[in-house]
Design an enzyme around this catalytic site. Structure first.
Site, PDB file in Angstrom:
ATOM      1  N   CYS A 112       0.547  -1.277  -0.182  1.00 12.12           N
ATOM      2  CA  CYS A 112       0.191  -0.207   0.025  1.00 12.12           C
ATOM      3  C   CYS A 112       0.894   1.102  -0.020  1.00 12.12           C
ATOM      4  CB  CYS A 112      -0.603  -0.038   1.150  1.00 12.12           C
ATOM      5  SG  CYS A 112      -1.964  -1.585   1.095  1.00 12.12           S
ATOM      6  N   HIS A 252      -3.344   6.919   2.979  1.00  8.06           N
ATOM      7  CA  HIS A 252      -4.074   5.550   2.205  1.00  8.06           C
ATOM      8  C   HIS A 252      -5.054   5.678   2.507  1.00  8.06           C
ATOM      9  CE1 HIS A 252      -4.349   1.576   1.149  1.00  8.06           C
ATOM     10  NE2 HIS A 252      -3.561   1.022   2.620  1.00  8.06           N
ATOM     11  N   ASN A 282     -10.394  -0.029   0.346  1.00  8.69           N
ATOM     12  CA  ASN A 282      -8.222   0.068   0.220  1.00  8.69           C
ATOM     13  C   ASN A 282      -8.108  -0.665  -0.839  1.00  8.69           C
ATOM     14  OD1 ASN A 282      -6.056  -0.742   0.115  1.00  8.69           O
ATOM     15  ND2 ASN A 282      -6.423  -1.247   2.956  1.00  8.69           N
TER      16      ASN A 282
HETATM   17  O1  UT7 Z   1      -3.321  -1.812   3.377  1.00  8.11           O
HETATM   18  C1  UT7 Z   1      -3.215  -2.152   4.258  1.00  8.11           C
HETATM   19  C2  UT7 Z   1      -4.111  -2.305   5.444  1.00  8.11           C
HETATM   20  N1  UT7 Z   1      -4.907  -2.689   6.881  1.00  8.11           N
HETATM   21  C3  UT7 Z   1      -5.386  -2.267   7.678  1.00  8.11           C
HETATM   22  O2  UT7 Z   1      -5.457  -0.949   7.663  1.00  8.11           O
HETATM   23  C4  UT7 Z   1      -6.309  -3.359   8.670  1.00  8.11           C
HETATM   24  C5  UT7 Z   1      -6.011  -1.964   9.972  1.00  8.11           C
HETATM   25  N2  UT7 Z   1      -6.689  -3.382  10.576  1.00  8.11           N
HETATM   26  C6  UT7 Z   1      -8.141  -2.608  10.787  1.00  8.11           C
HETATM   27  O3  UT7 Z   1      -8.740  -2.427  10.478  1.00  8.11           O
HETATM   28  C7  UT7 Z   1      -8.597  -3.553  11.059  1.00  8.11           C
HETATM   29  O4  UT7 Z   1      -8.272  -4.216  12.633  1.00  8.11           O
HETATM   30  C8  UT7 Z   1      -9.970  -3.915  10.833  1.00  8.11           C
HETATM   31  C9  UT7 Z   1     -11.000  -3.874   9.952  1.00  8.11           C
HETATM   32  C10 UT7 Z   1      -9.713  -5.072  10.202  1.00  8.11           C
HETATM   33  C11 UT7 Z   1     -10.732  -4.926  12.119  1.00  8.11           C
HETATM   34  O5  UT7 Z   1     -11.315  -4.242  13.280  1.00  8.11           O
HETATM   35  P1  UT7 Z   1     -11.404  -4.544  14.300  1.00  8.11           P
HETATM   36  O6  UT7 Z   1     -12.289  -3.448  15.703  1.00  8.11           O
HETATM   37  O7  UT7 Z   1      -9.676  -5.041  14.395  1.00  8.11           O
HETATM   38  O8  UT7 Z   1     -12.221  -6.390  14.831  1.00  8.11           O
HETATM   39  P2  UT7 Z   1     -11.295  -7.218  15.387  1.00  8.11           P
HETATM   40  O9  UT7 Z   1     -10.331  -7.845  14.598  1.00  8.11           O
HETATM   41  O10 UT7 Z   1     -10.947  -7.177  16.909  1.00  8.11           O
HETATM   42  O11 UT7 Z   1     -12.743  -8.351  15.483  1.00  8.11           O
HETATM   43  C12 UT7 Z   1     -14.189  -7.588  16.434  1.00  8.11           C
HETATM   44  C13 UT7 Z   1     -14.952  -8.855  15.781  1.00  8.11           C
HETATM   45  C14 UT7 Z   1     -14.649 -10.246  15.600  1.00  8.11           C
HETATM   46  O12 UT7 Z   1     -15.508 -10.930  16.610  1.00  8.11           O
HETATM   47  P3  UT7 Z   1     -15.424 -11.053  18.025  1.00  8.11           P
HETATM   48  O13 UT7 Z   1     -14.261 -12.635  18.079  1.00  8.11           O
HETATM   49  O14 UT7 Z   1     -15.630  -9.913  18.955  1.00  8.11           O
HETATM   50  O15 UT7 Z   1     -16.822 -12.093  18.720  1.00  8.11           O
HETATM   51  C15 UT7 Z   1     -14.579 -10.170  14.853  1.00  8.11           C
HETATM   52  O16 UT7 Z   1     -14.874 -12.164  14.246  1.00  8.11           O
HETATM   53  O17 UT7 Z   1     -15.598  -7.944  15.007  1.00  8.11           O
HETATM   54  C16 UT7 Z   1     -15.875  -9.390  14.347  1.00  8.11           C
HETATM   55  N3  UT7 Z   1     -15.302  -9.672  12.250  1.00  8.11           N
HETATM   56  C17 UT7 Z   1     -16.474  -9.286  11.570  1.00  8.11           C
HETATM   57  N4  UT7 Z   1     -17.214  -9.127  12.149  1.00  8.11           N
HETATM   58  C18 UT7 Z   1     -18.876  -8.590  11.084  1.00  8.11           C
HETATM   59  C19 UT7 Z   1     -14.422  -9.118  11.919  1.00  8.11           C
HETATM   60  N5  UT7 Z   1     -14.434  -9.009  10.331  1.00  8.11           N
HETATM   61  C20 UT7 Z   1     -16.265  -8.942  10.316  1.00  8.11           C
HETATM   62  C21 UT7 Z   1     -17.391  -8.303   9.323  1.00  8.11           C
HETATM   63  N6  UT7 Z   1     -18.000  -8.836   9.457  1.00  8.11           N
HETATM   64  N7  UT7 Z   1     -16.452  -8.169   8.101  1.00  8.11           N
END
Ligand code: UT7
Length: 325
Positions: A112, A252, A282
Protein backbone atom coordinates in the site's frame (compact mmCIF):
# COMPACT_ATOMS: atom_id res chain seq x y z
CA UNK A 1 17.02 23.37 -8.31
CA UNK A 2 15.39 20.62 -10.37
CA UNK A 3 12.26 19.21 -8.77
CA UNK A 4 9.67 16.64 -9.78
CA UNK A 5 6.28 18.21 -10.36
CA UNK A 6 2.91 16.55 -10.84
CA UNK A 7 1.51 17.78 -14.15
CA UNK A 8 -1.49 15.49 -14.58
CA UNK A 9 -3.35 12.81 -12.62
CA UNK A 10 -5.75 10.04 -13.65
CA UNK A 11 -7.59 7.04 -12.22
CA UNK A 12 -9.48 4.00 -13.40
CA UNK A 13 -11.70 1.43 -11.69
CA UNK A 14 -13.73 -1.55 -12.85
CA UNK A 15 -17.39 -0.71 -13.55
CA UNK A 16 -18.75 -3.42 -11.25
CA UNK A 17 -19.70 -1.98 -7.84
CA UNK A 18 -20.13 -4.30 -4.85
CA UNK A 19 -21.89 -2.73 -1.85
CA UNK A 20 -21.61 -3.77 1.79
CA UNK A 21 -25.06 -5.35 1.46
CA UNK A 22 -23.73 -7.41 -1.47
CA UNK A 23 -20.84 -8.54 0.78
CA UNK A 24 -23.35 -9.59 3.45
CA UNK A 25 -24.79 -12.03 0.91
CA UNK A 26 -21.51 -13.99 0.70
CA UNK A 27 -20.03 -13.71 4.23
CA UNK A 28 -21.42 -13.18 7.75
CA UNK A 29 -21.11 -9.39 7.91
CA UNK A 30 -23.23 -6.25 7.74
CA UNK A 31 -23.19 -2.75 6.30
CA UNK A 32 -23.19 -1.47 9.89
CA UNK A 33 -20.06 -3.42 10.93
CA UNK A 34 -18.08 -2.52 7.82
CA UNK A 35 -19.08 1.16 7.90
CA UNK A 36 -18.37 1.61 11.59
CA UNK A 37 -15.06 -0.25 11.65
CA UNK A 38 -13.64 1.04 8.37
CA UNK A 39 -15.69 3.80 6.68
CA UNK A 40 -16.05 1.64 3.55
CA UNK A 41 -19.49 1.53 1.88
CA UNK A 42 -18.70 -0.10 -1.47
CA UNK A 43 -15.78 -1.23 -3.63
CA UNK A 44 -15.18 -1.70 -7.37
CA UNK A 45 -14.48 -5.33 -8.24
CA UNK A 46 -13.08 -6.61 -11.52
CA UNK A 47 -15.49 -8.35 -13.85
CA UNK A 48 -12.45 -9.97 -15.49
CA UNK A 49 -10.20 -7.05 -16.37
CA UNK A 50 -6.70 -7.65 -15.01
CA UNK A 51 -4.39 -5.06 -13.45
CA UNK A 52 -2.70 -4.28 -16.79
CA UNK A 53 -6.03 -3.07 -18.19
CA UNK A 54 -6.54 -0.60 -15.35
CA UNK A 55 -2.97 0.74 -15.29
CA UNK A 56 -2.86 1.07 -19.09
CA UNK A 57 -6.11 3.05 -18.99
CA UNK A 58 -4.52 5.41 -16.44
CA UNK A 59 -1.41 5.81 -18.63
CA UNK A 60 -3.52 6.68 -21.69
CA UNK A 61 -5.47 9.28 -19.75
CA UNK A 62 -2.23 10.77 -18.40
CA UNK A 63 -0.78 11.22 -21.89
CA UNK A 64 -3.98 12.86 -23.01
CA UNK A 65 -4.31 15.15 -19.98
CA UNK A 66 -0.65 16.20 -20.07
CA UNK A 67 -0.67 16.52 -23.89
CA UNK A 68 2.51 14.46 -24.13
CA UNK A 69 3.40 12.06 -26.94
CA UNK A 70 4.03 8.45 -25.88
CA UNK A 71 7.47 8.40 -27.53
CA UNK A 72 8.53 11.35 -25.36
CA UNK A 73 8.05 9.42 -22.10
CA UNK A 74 11.40 8.64 -20.41
CA UNK A 75 10.32 6.45 -17.53
CA UNK A 76 7.34 4.29 -16.52
CA UNK A 77 7.11 2.94 -12.97
CA UNK A 78 4.16 0.88 -11.79
CA UNK A 79 3.62 -0.13 -8.16
CA UNK A 80 1.55 -3.26 -7.60
CA UNK A 81 1.28 -6.44 -5.57
CA UNK A 82 -1.16 -7.96 -8.05
CA UNK A 83 0.54 -7.88 -11.46
CA UNK A 84 -0.82 -9.97 -14.34
CA UNK A 85 2.47 -11.89 -14.62
CA UNK A 86 5.68 -12.53 -12.66
CA UNK A 87 7.27 -11.24 -15.82
CA UNK A 88 6.69 -9.05 -17.79
CA UNK A 89 6.27 -6.17 -15.40
CA UNK A 90 3.09 -4.15 -15.57
CA UNK A 91 5.23 -1.17 -16.59
CA UNK A 92 6.45 -3.03 -19.70
CA UNK A 93 2.85 -3.95 -20.54
CA UNK A 94 1.89 -0.28 -20.21
CA UNK A 95 4.85 0.66 -22.41
CA UNK A 96 3.56 -1.63 -25.16
CA UNK A 97 -0.04 -0.54 -24.75
CA UNK A 98 0.70 3.18 -25.12
CA UNK A 99 3.68 2.88 -27.49
CA UNK A 100 6.21 4.56 -25.18
CA UNK A 101 9.06 3.06 -27.19
CA UNK A 102 11.80 5.21 -25.63
CA UNK A 103 10.87 4.66 -21.98
CA UNK A 104 12.61 2.59 -19.32
CA UNK A 105 9.87 0.60 -17.59
CA UNK A 106 9.83 -1.40 -14.37
CA UNK A 107 7.63 -2.24 -11.36
CA UNK A 108 8.14 -1.71 -7.64
CA UNK A 109 6.62 -3.73 -4.81
CA UNK A 110 5.84 -1.94 -1.57
CA UNK A 111 2.18 -2.91 -1.11
CA UNK A 112 0.00 0.00 0.00
CA UNK A 113 3.04 2.32 0.17
CA UNK A 114 3.85 1.34 -3.42
CA UNK A 115 2.88 4.61 -5.07
CA UNK A 116 5.04 6.53 -2.58
CA UNK A 117 8.04 4.31 -3.32
CA UNK A 118 7.44 4.60 -7.09
CA UNK A 119 7.12 8.38 -6.95
CA UNK A 120 10.20 8.60 -4.75
CA UNK A 121 12.16 6.55 -7.31
CA UNK A 122 10.96 8.67 -10.23
CA UNK A 123 11.86 11.78 -8.24
CA UNK A 124 15.49 10.63 -7.87
CA UNK A 125 15.87 9.95 -11.61
CA UNK A 126 14.39 13.34 -12.43
CA UNK A 127 16.33 15.31 -9.79
CA UNK A 128 19.62 13.90 -11.01
CA UNK A 129 18.73 14.95 -14.53
CA UNK A 130 18.82 11.36 -15.80
CA UNK A 131 15.24 11.66 -17.08
CA UNK A 132 12.96 14.60 -17.77
CA UNK A 133 9.61 12.97 -17.12
CA UNK A 134 7.83 9.86 -15.86
CA UNK A 135 4.52 8.09 -15.68
CA UNK A 136 4.02 6.75 -12.14
CA UNK A 137 1.08 4.46 -11.43
CA UNK A 138 -0.25 2.35 -8.57
CA UNK A 139 -2.71 -0.34 -9.64
CA UNK A 140 -4.27 -3.47 -8.22
CA UNK A 141 -6.81 -6.20 -8.74
CA UNK A 142 -6.80 -7.29 -5.11
CA UNK A 143 -10.01 -9.23 -5.74
CA UNK A 144 -7.90 -12.06 -7.21
CA UNK A 145 -5.82 -12.55 -4.05
CA UNK A 146 -8.52 -12.06 -1.43
CA UNK A 147 -10.04 -15.06 0.33
CA UNK A 148 -13.73 -14.44 -0.37
CA UNK A 149 -14.71 -16.69 2.55
CA UNK A 150 -12.70 -14.67 5.12
CA UNK A 151 -14.92 -11.85 6.36
CA UNK A 152 -12.08 -10.23 8.31
CA UNK A 153 -10.25 -9.32 5.09
CA UNK A 154 -12.52 -9.65 2.04
CA UNK A 155 -14.74 -6.71 3.03
CA UNK A 156 -11.77 -4.33 3.09
CA UNK A 157 -10.29 -4.41 -0.38
CA UNK A 158 -11.16 -3.16 -3.86
CA UNK A 159 -9.71 -2.93 -7.37
CA UNK A 160 -8.46 0.19 -9.13
CA UNK A 161 -5.54 2.20 -10.41
CA UNK A 162 -4.33 5.78 -10.16
CA UNK A 163 -1.31 7.66 -11.34
CA UNK A 164 0.50 10.84 -12.17
CA UNK A 165 2.52 12.22 -15.04
CA UNK A 166 5.50 14.07 -13.50
CA UNK A 167 8.06 16.32 -15.09
CA UNK A 168 11.24 18.14 -14.10
CA UNK A 169 10.42 21.67 -13.03
CA UNK A 170 12.10 24.66 -11.43
CA UNK A 171 8.98 25.33 -9.38
CA UNK A 172 6.88 23.31 -6.96
CA UNK A 173 7.04 19.54 -6.94
CA UNK A 174 8.29 17.00 -4.42
CA UNK A 175 9.85 18.95 -1.58
CA UNK A 176 10.51 16.43 1.15
CA UNK A 177 9.91 12.76 1.90
CA UNK A 178 10.18 10.11 4.55
CA UNK A 179 10.02 6.53 3.34
CA UNK A 180 10.95 3.44 5.26
CA UNK A 181 10.67 -0.30 5.76
CA UNK A 182 10.28 -2.59 8.75
CA UNK A 183 10.91 -6.05 7.29
CA UNK A 184 11.12 -7.53 10.78
CA UNK A 185 7.31 -7.23 10.90
CA UNK A 186 6.55 -8.66 7.46
CA UNK A 187 4.43 -11.51 8.82
CA UNK A 188 1.57 -9.28 9.97
CA UNK A 189 0.45 -8.70 6.36
CA UNK A 190 1.18 -11.16 3.57
CA UNK A 191 -0.26 -12.34 0.25
CA UNK A 192 0.79 -14.29 -2.82
CA UNK A 193 3.10 -16.84 -1.20
CA UNK A 194 4.33 -19.37 -3.76
CA UNK A 195 5.80 -22.60 -2.41
CA UNK A 196 9.18 -23.72 -3.76
CA UNK A 197 7.91 -26.89 -5.37
CA UNK A 198 10.04 -28.49 -8.10
CA UNK A 199 10.78 -31.80 -9.79
CA UNK A 200 13.53 -32.62 -7.27
CA UNK A 201 11.82 -32.02 -3.92
CA UNK A 202 8.69 -33.09 -2.02
CA UNK A 203 7.19 -29.66 -1.48
CA UNK A 204 3.53 -29.91 -2.54
CA UNK A 205 2.63 -27.96 -5.66
CA UNK A 206 0.03 -26.13 -3.68
CA UNK A 207 0.14 -22.47 -2.74
CA UNK A 208 -3.17 -22.19 -0.87
CA UNK A 209 -4.01 -20.96 1.71
CA UNK A 210 -0.93 -18.72 1.92
CA UNK A 211 -1.70 -17.35 -1.51
CA UNK A 212 -4.49 -15.24 -0.07
CA UNK A 213 -4.23 -12.06 1.97
CA UNK A 214 -3.40 -12.80 5.61
CA UNK A 215 -3.54 -9.94 8.01
CA UNK A 216 -3.27 -9.42 11.73
CA UNK A 217 -5.66 -6.48 11.58
CA UNK A 218 -4.93 -5.14 15.05
CA UNK A 219 -1.15 -5.30 14.60
CA UNK A 220 -1.44 -3.50 11.24
CA UNK A 221 -3.70 -0.90 12.84
CA UNK A 222 -1.08 -0.27 15.55
CA UNK A 223 1.80 -0.14 13.04
CA UNK A 224 -0.13 2.25 10.80
CA UNK A 225 -1.13 4.77 13.44
CA UNK A 226 2.37 4.86 14.92
CA UNK A 227 4.26 5.07 11.62
CA UNK A 228 1.93 7.49 9.87
CA UNK A 229 2.03 9.84 12.84
CA UNK A 230 5.81 9.76 13.14
CA UNK A 231 6.30 10.12 9.41
CA UNK A 232 3.92 13.08 9.09
CA UNK A 233 5.56 14.78 12.06
CA UNK A 234 9.04 14.18 10.67
CA UNK A 235 8.27 15.64 7.24
CA UNK A 236 6.54 18.72 8.66
CA UNK A 237 9.23 19.33 11.29
CA UNK A 238 12.09 18.95 8.82
CA UNK A 239 10.40 21.39 6.48
CA UNK A 240 9.62 23.77 9.34
CA UNK A 241 5.87 23.81 8.69
CA UNK A 242 2.77 22.87 10.68
CA UNK A 243 -0.51 21.30 9.62
CA UNK A 244 -1.84 24.83 9.13
CA UNK A 245 0.46 25.25 6.13
CA UNK A 246 -0.87 22.07 4.52
CA UNK A 247 -4.06 22.28 2.43
CA UNK A 248 -4.80 18.55 2.25
CA UNK A 249 -3.42 15.31 3.63
CA UNK A 250 -3.96 12.51 1.12
CA UNK A 251 -3.63 9.28 3.09
CA UNK A 252 -3.70 5.62 2.13
CA UNK A 253 -7.40 4.78 2.17
CA UNK A 254 -7.36 1.76 4.48
CA UNK A 255 -9.44 2.64 7.47
CA UNK A 256 -11.12 5.83 8.66
CA UNK A 257 -10.45 4.98 12.31
CA UNK A 258 -6.67 4.99 11.77
CA UNK A 259 -6.99 8.54 10.43
CA UNK A 260 -9.26 9.59 13.28
CA UNK A 261 -6.50 8.57 15.72
CA UNK A 262 -3.82 10.38 13.70
CA UNK A 263 -6.00 13.47 13.37
CA UNK A 264 -6.66 13.60 17.11
CA UNK A 265 -3.11 12.90 18.25
CA UNK A 266 -1.46 15.34 15.82
CA UNK A 267 -4.22 17.92 16.15
CA UNK A 268 -4.91 17.97 12.42
CA UNK A 269 -8.55 18.86 11.58
CA UNK A 270 -10.15 15.67 10.27
CA UNK A 271 -11.59 17.53 7.24
CA UNK A 272 -8.03 18.06 5.99
CA UNK A 273 -7.73 14.32 5.30
CA UNK A 274 -9.13 13.67 1.84
CA UNK A 275 -11.08 10.42 1.96
CA UNK A 276 -12.75 8.32 -0.72
CA UNK A 277 -12.51 4.86 0.86
CA UNK A 278 -16.32 4.87 1.13
CA UNK A 279 -16.45 4.45 -2.67
CA UNK A 280 -13.40 2.28 -3.42
CA UNK A 281 -12.36 0.46 -0.23
CA UNK A 282 -8.67 -0.21 0.26
CA UNK A 283 -7.07 -0.40 -3.20
CA UNK A 284 -3.50 -0.75 -1.85
CA UNK A 285 -0.96 1.03 -4.08
CA UNK A 286 -3.78 2.69 -6.06
CA UNK A 287 -5.47 4.38 -3.13
CA UNK A 288 -3.29 7.50 -2.77
CA UNK A 289 -3.14 8.39 -6.49
CA UNK A 290 -6.88 7.68 -6.89
CA UNK A 291 -7.64 10.07 -4.02
CA UNK A 292 -5.18 12.64 -5.38
CA UNK A 293 -6.83 12.45 -8.78
CA UNK A 294 -10.27 12.95 -7.26
CA UNK A 295 -9.06 16.06 -5.42
CA UNK A 296 -7.56 17.33 -8.66
CA UNK A 297 -10.65 16.55 -10.77
CA UNK A 298 -12.86 18.35 -8.27
CA UNK A 299 -10.71 21.45 -8.78
CA UNK A 300 -9.77 21.57 -5.09
CA UNK A 301 -6.04 22.05 -5.73
CA UNK A 302 -4.36 25.25 -6.82
CA UNK A 303 -0.78 25.65 -7.97
CA UNK A 304 1.36 26.51 -4.95
CA UNK A 305 -0.75 24.50 -2.46
CA UNK A 306 1.20 22.28 -0.08
CA UNK A 307 -0.19 18.77 0.17
CA UNK A 308 1.10 15.72 2.00
CA UNK A 309 0.68 12.17 0.68
CA UNK A 310 1.16 9.39 3.22
CA UNK A 311 0.84 5.64 3.08
CA UNK A 312 1.69 2.46 4.97
CA UNK A 313 1.44 -1.17 4.05
CA UNK A 314 2.81 -4.66 3.69
CA UNK A 315 6.52 -5.26 4.00
CA UNK A 316 5.98 -3.49 6.37
CA UNK A 317 6.56 -0.16 4.66
CA UNK A 318 5.59 3.47 4.93
CA UNK A 319 6.04 6.61 2.87
CA UNK A 320 5.18 10.29 3.27
CA UNK A 321 5.81 13.06 0.78
CA UNK A 322 5.31 16.81 0.90
CA UNK A 323 4.59 18.22 -2.53
CA UNK A 324 3.90 21.71 -3.72
CA UNK A 325 1.15 21.46 -6.31
O1 UT7 B 1 -3.42 -1.64 3.54
C1 UT7 B 1 -3.23 -2.46 4.67
C2 UT7 B 1 -4.27 -2.12 5.47
N1 UT7 B 1 -4.79 -2.85 6.50
C3 UT7 B 1 -5.30 -2.17 7.50
O2 UT7 B 1 -5.28 -0.97 7.55
C4 UT7 B 1 -5.93 -2.97 8.58
C5 UT7 B 1 -5.88 -2.28 9.89
N2 UT7 B 1 -6.80 -2.93 10.79
C6 UT7 B 1 -8.10 -2.66 10.76
O3 UT7 B 1 -8.54 -1.82 9.99
C7 UT7 B 1 -9.00 -3.38 11.72
O4 UT7 B 1 -8.20 -4.17 12.57
C8 UT7 B 1 -10.07 -4.27 11.02
C9 UT7 B 1 -11.09 -3.38 10.32
C10 UT7 B 1 -9.41 -5.18 10.01
C11 UT7 B 1 -10.79 -5.10 12.04
O5 UT7 B 1 -11.37 -4.27 13.05
P1 UT7 B 1 -11.14 -4.61 14.60
O6 UT7 B 1 -11.88 -3.59 15.36
O7 UT7 B 1 -9.67 -4.72 14.84
O8 UT7 B 1 -11.87 -5.99 14.73
P2 UT7 B 1 -11.29 -7.40 15.24
O9 UT7 B 1 -10.41 -8.02 14.23
O10 UT7 B 1 -10.76 -7.23 16.62
O11 UT7 B 1 -12.62 -8.23 15.33
C12 UT7 B 1 -13.71 -7.85 16.20
C13 UT7 B 1 -14.87 -8.76 15.95
C14 UT7 B 1 -14.48 -10.24 15.94
O12 UT7 B 1 -15.56 -10.95 16.54
P3 UT7 B 1 -15.51 -11.41 18.08
O13 UT7 B 1 -14.26 -12.28 18.17
O14 UT7 B 1 -15.38 -10.15 18.87
O15 UT7 B 1 -16.78 -12.12 18.26
C15 UT7 B 1 -14.44 -10.60 14.48
O16 UT7 B 1 -14.71 -11.95 14.24
O17 UT7 B 1 -15.42 -8.50 14.66
C16 UT7 B 1 -15.53 -9.74 13.92
N3 UT7 B 1 -15.41 -9.46 12.52
C17 UT7 B 1 -16.47 -9.14 11.74
N4 UT7 B 1 -17.77 -9.04 12.01
C18 UT7 B 1 -18.59 -8.68 11.00
C19 UT7 B 1 -14.28 -9.43 11.76
N5 UT7 B 1 -14.60 -9.11 10.50
C20 UT7 B 1 -15.94 -8.92 10.46
C21 UT7 B 1 -16.85 -8.56 9.45
N6 UT7 B 1 -18.15 -8.46 9.77
N7 UT7 B 1 -16.45 -8.30 8.19
Amino acid sequence: MIRTRVIATAASAPKQVITNDDMAKIVDTSDEWITQRTGIKQRHISAGENTSVLVSDVAKQLLDRASVAAEDIDLIIVASVTPDYGTPSLACMVQKEIGAVNAVAFDVVAACSGFMFALSTADKYIRTGAYKNAIVIGGETLSKIVDWTDRSTCVLFGDGAGGAYVESSAEGGVIREDIGSAGDQYEILTEGYTACSNAFNDVPDQTDPEWYVHMDGRAVFKFATKKVMKSLQKVMEEEGITQEDVKFFVPHQANMRILEVVSKKLDIPFEKFYLNMDKYGNTSSASIPMALNELNEKGLLERGDKIILSGFGGGMTWGTMLIVW
